[in-house]
Design a protein around this motif. Structure first.
Motif, PDB file in Angstrom:
ATOM      1  N   SER A   8      43.205  38.689  41.214  1.00  0.00           N
ATOM      2  CA  SER A   8      43.670  37.436  40.613  1.00  0.00           C
ATOM      3  C   SER A   8      42.660  36.910  39.599  1.00  0.00           C
ATOM      4  O   SER A   8      43.032  36.346  38.583  1.00  0.00           O
ATOM      5  CB  SER A   8      43.894  36.382  41.701  1.00  0.00           C
ATOM      6  N   PHE A   9      41.382  37.027  39.916  1.00  0.00           N
ATOM      7  CA  PHE A   9      40.306  36.627  39.014  1.00  0.00           C
ATOM      8  C   PHE A   9      40.465  35.182  38.528  1.00  0.00           C
ATOM      9  O   PHE A   9      40.434  34.904  37.339  1.00  0.00           O
ATOM     10  CB  PHE A   9      40.195  37.582  37.813  1.00  0.00           C
ATOM     11  N   ASP A  10      40.612  34.272  39.472  1.00  0.00           N
ATOM     12  CA  ASP A  10      40.854  32.857  39.144  1.00  0.00           C
ATOM     13  C   ASP A  10      39.742  31.970  39.676  1.00  0.00           C
ATOM     14  O   ASP A  10      39.952  31.250  40.660  1.00  0.00           O
ATOM     15  CB  ASP A  10      42.204  32.411  39.701  1.00  0.00           C
ATOM     16  N   PRO A  11      38.582  31.987  39.038  1.00  0.00           N
ATOM     17  CA  PRO A  11      38.168  32.727  37.852  1.00  0.00           C
ATOM     18  C   PRO A  11      37.407  33.994  38.235  1.00  0.00           C
ATOM     19  O   PRO A  11      37.072  34.203  39.401  1.00  0.00           O
ATOM     20  CB  PRO A  11      37.211  31.750  37.163  1.00  0.00           C
ATOM     21  N   ILE A  12      37.106  34.796  37.215  1.00  0.00           N
ATOM     22  CA  ILE A  12      36.268  35.970  37.431  1.00  0.00           C
ATOM     23  C   ILE A  12      34.870  35.486  37.821  1.00  0.00           C
ATOM     24  O   ILE A  12      34.388  34.486  37.305  1.00  0.00           O
ATOM     25  CB  ILE A  12      36.220  36.883  36.189  1.00  0.00           C
ATOM     26  N   THR A  13      34.257  36.184  38.777  1.00  0.00           N
ATOM     27  CA  THR A  13      32.923  35.814  39.255  1.00  0.00           C
ATOM     28  C   THR A  13      31.917  36.903  38.896  1.00  0.00           C
ATOM     29  O   THR A  13      32.294  38.016  38.494  1.00  0.00           O
ATOM     30  CB  THR A  13      32.911  35.639  40.786  1.00  0.00           C
ATOM     31  N   ASN A  14      30.649  36.592  39.087  1.00  0.00           N
ATOM     32  CA  ASN A  14      29.615  37.604  38.866  1.00  0.00           C
ATOM     33  C   ASN A  14      29.763  38.763  39.849  1.00  0.00           C
ATOM     34  O   ASN A  14      29.371  39.887  39.539  1.00  0.00           O
ATOM     35  CB  ASN A  14      28.224  36.979  38.966  1.00  0.00           C
ATOM     36  N   GLY A  15      30.334  38.509  41.011  1.00  0.00           N
ATOM     37  CA  GLY A  15      30.620  39.590  41.962  1.00  0.00           C
ATOM     38  C   GLY A  15      31.645  40.564  41.413  1.00  0.00           C
ATOM     39  O   GLY A  15      31.475  41.783  41.505  1.00  0.00           O
ATOM     40  N   HIS A  16      32.731  40.026  40.825  1.00  0.00           N
ATOM     41  CA  HIS A  16      33.743  40.885  40.191  1.00  0.00           C
ATOM     42  C   HIS A  16      33.102  41.709  39.075  1.00  0.00           C
ATOM     43  O   HIS A  16      33.337  42.911  38.956  1.00  0.00           O
ATOM     44  CB  HIS A  16      34.870  40.059  39.561  1.00  0.00           C
ATOM     45  N   ILE A  17      32.321  41.029  38.258  1.00  0.00           N
ATOM     46  CA  ILE A  17      31.701  41.673  37.103  1.00  0.00           C
ATOM     47  C   ILE A  17      30.789  42.814  37.554  1.00  0.00           C
ATOM     48  O   ILE A  17      30.796  43.901  36.965  1.00  0.00           O
ATOM     49  CB  ILE A  17      30.937  40.634  36.257  1.00  0.00           C
ATOM     50  N   ASP A  18      30.041  42.584  38.612  1.00  0.00           N
ATOM     51  CA  ASP A  18      29.163  43.618  39.154  1.00  0.00           C
ATOM     52  C   ASP A  18      29.960  44.839  39.609  1.00  0.00           C
ATOM     53  O   ASP A  18      29.599  45.978  39.299  1.00  0.00           O
ATOM     54  CB  ASP A  18      28.347  43.039  40.310  1.00  0.00           C
ATOM     55  N   ILE A  19      31.059  44.622  40.318  1.00  0.00           N
ATOM     56  CA  ILE A  19      31.901  45.738  40.789  1.00  0.00           C
ATOM     57  C   ILE A  19      32.478  46.497  39.589  1.00  0.00           C
ATOM     58  O   ILE A  19      32.461  47.731  39.552  1.00  0.00           O
ATOM     59  CB  ILE A  19      33.035  45.239  41.710  1.00  0.00           C
ATOM     60  N   ILE A  20      32.976  45.787  38.585  1.00  0.00           N
ATOM     61  CA  ILE A  20      33.562  46.429  37.405  1.00  0.00           C
ATOM     62  C   ILE A  20      32.511  47.273  36.681  1.00  0.00           C
ATOM     63  O   ILE A  20      32.767  48.428  36.330  1.00  0.00           O
ATOM     64  CB  ILE A  20      34.185  45.377  36.462  1.00  0.00           C
ATOM     65  N   ASN A  21      31.349  46.695  36.461  1.00  0.00           N
ATOM     66  CA  ASN A  21      30.284  47.440  35.773  1.00  0.00           C
ATOM     67  C   ASN A  21      29.869  48.680  36.551  1.00  0.00           C
ATOM     68  O   ASN A  21      29.708  49.762  35.970  1.00  0.00           O
ATOM     69  CB  ASN A  21      29.071  46.540  35.524  1.00  0.00           C
ATOM     70  N   ARG A  22      29.701  48.557  37.843  1.00  0.00           N
ATOM     71  CA  ARG A  22      29.276  49.694  38.654  1.00  0.00           C
ATOM     72  C   ARG A  22      30.356  50.761  38.709  1.00  0.00           C
ATOM     73  O   ARG A  22      30.074  51.962  38.599  1.00  0.00           O
ATOM     74  CB  ARG A  22      28.876  49.224  40.052  1.00  0.00           C
ATOM     75  N   ALA A  23      31.615  50.356  38.856  1.00  0.00           N
ATOM     76  CA  ALA A  23      32.719  51.324  38.906  1.00  0.00           C
ATOM     77  C   ALA A  23      32.881  52.042  37.570  1.00  0.00           C
ATOM     78  O   ALA A  23      33.197  53.239  37.534  1.00  0.00           O
ATOM     79  CB  ALA A  23      34.020  50.623  39.289  1.00  0.00           C
ATOM     80  N   SER A  24      32.627  51.330  36.472  1.00  0.00           N
ATOM     81  CA  SER A  24      32.818  51.936  35.145  1.00  0.00           C
ATOM     82  C   SER A  24      31.857  53.090  34.892  1.00  0.00           C
ATOM     83  O   SER A  24      32.088  53.894  33.993  1.00  0.00           O
ATOM     84  CB  SER A  24      32.691  50.880  34.046  1.00  0.00           C
ATOM     85  N   LYS A  40      50.325  32.300  45.242  1.00  0.00           N
ATOM     86  CA  LYS A  40      49.086  31.594  44.916  1.00  0.00           C
ATOM     87  C   LYS A  40      49.329  30.557  43.818  1.00  0.00           C
ATOM     88  O   LYS A  40      50.175  30.745  42.948  1.00  0.00           O
ATOM     89  CB  LYS A  40      48.017  32.576  44.416  1.00  0.00           C
ATOM     90  N   GLN A  41      48.548  29.486  43.883  1.00  0.00           N
ATOM     91  CA  GLN A  41      48.508  28.517  42.798  1.00  0.00           C
ATOM     92  C   GLN A  41      47.231  28.781  42.029  1.00  0.00           C
ATOM     93  O   GLN A  41      46.153  28.865  42.619  1.00  0.00           O
ATOM     94  CB  GLN A  41      48.508  27.097  43.329  1.00  0.00           C
ATOM     95  N   TYR A  42      47.339  28.900  40.727  1.00  0.00           N
ATOM     96  CA  TYR A  42      46.202  29.260  39.899  1.00  0.00           C
ATOM     97  C   TYR A  42      45.672  28.064  39.116  1.00  0.00           C
ATOM     98  O   TYR A  42      46.442  27.209  38.692  1.00  0.00           O
ATOM     99  CB  TYR A  42      46.591  30.371  38.913  1.00  0.00           C
ATOM    100  N   MET A  43      44.363  28.067  38.908  1.00  0.00           N
ATOM    101  CA  MET A  43      43.741  27.073  38.050  1.00  0.00           C
ATOM    102  C   MET A  43      43.940  27.477  36.590  1.00  0.00           C
ATOM    103  O   MET A  43      44.229  26.657  35.738  1.00  0.00           O
ATOM    104  CB  MET A  43      42.252  26.950  38.359  1.00  0.00           C
ATOM    105  N   PHE A  44      43.763  28.771  36.316  1.00  0.00           N
ATOM    106  CA  PHE A  44      43.922  29.295  34.966  1.00  0.00           C
ATOM    107  C   PHE A  44      45.225  30.078  34.869  1.00  0.00           C
ATOM    108  O   PHE A  44      45.633  30.741  35.822  1.00  0.00           O
ATOM    109  CB  PHE A  44      42.756  30.233  34.611  1.00  0.00           C
TER     110      PHE A  44
END
Length: 157
Positions: A8-24, A40-44
């Protein structure tokens, strides 16, 4: 090989970013799929979430950001993707994600889920926690990127 990291990335966190970078580092192309969950109700909005992620990875050609609504396996089949990346923070995450991995495998036998454990630094961060901290005026430094903090501030105003 392509891999997809749905959320959902609502919002994207540094944890998400870390996983994406490592997986890439292990896949030729990482697709970050901003999913829509009708429960879900989203902020963004979906497009705002997509844009915030694109801003973070604008200098990495291996990472693509898409939006998708529906079953993940349908997107996998339509785009010839077999690898799903999921981040794990806790044992609770594993229970839920294992169930999803088995369901995806049942619906699409070519699908394989790769679990990446969060680093200790990000093991407690979630989008829900970020929103709660922000609501009560706490500092989000170290939890989310600066451009996401700015977007949150603009959203609240």
């Amino acid at each position: 090989m392509k891999a997809i990291y749905p959320g959902s990335f609502d919002p994207i966190t540094n944890g998400h970013i870390d996983i994406i970078n490592r997986a890439s580092l292990f896949f030729d192309e990482m697709i970050v799929a901003v999913m829509v969950n009708s429960k879900k109700q989203y902020m963004f909005t979906t497009e705002e979430r997509k844009k915030l992620i694109e801003m973070e990875f604008s200098d990495n050609e291996k990472i693509k950001v898409v939006t998708f609504q529906g079953l993940l396996v349908d997107y996998l089949k339509q785009n010839n993707i077999k690898a799903i990346v999921k981040g794990l923070r806790t044992v609770t995450d594993y229970g839920y994600e294992a169930q999803m991995a088995l369901t995806n495998k049942n619906l699409y036998e070519d699908a394989e889920t790769f679990f990446i454990h969060s680093t200790e630094e990000y093991s407690f961060i979630s989008s829900s926690l970020v929103k709660e901290i922000y609501t009560y005026g706490g500092s989000l430094s170290g939890y989310i990127p600066k451009h996401v903090i700015k977007a949150l501030e603009e959203k609240i105003l």
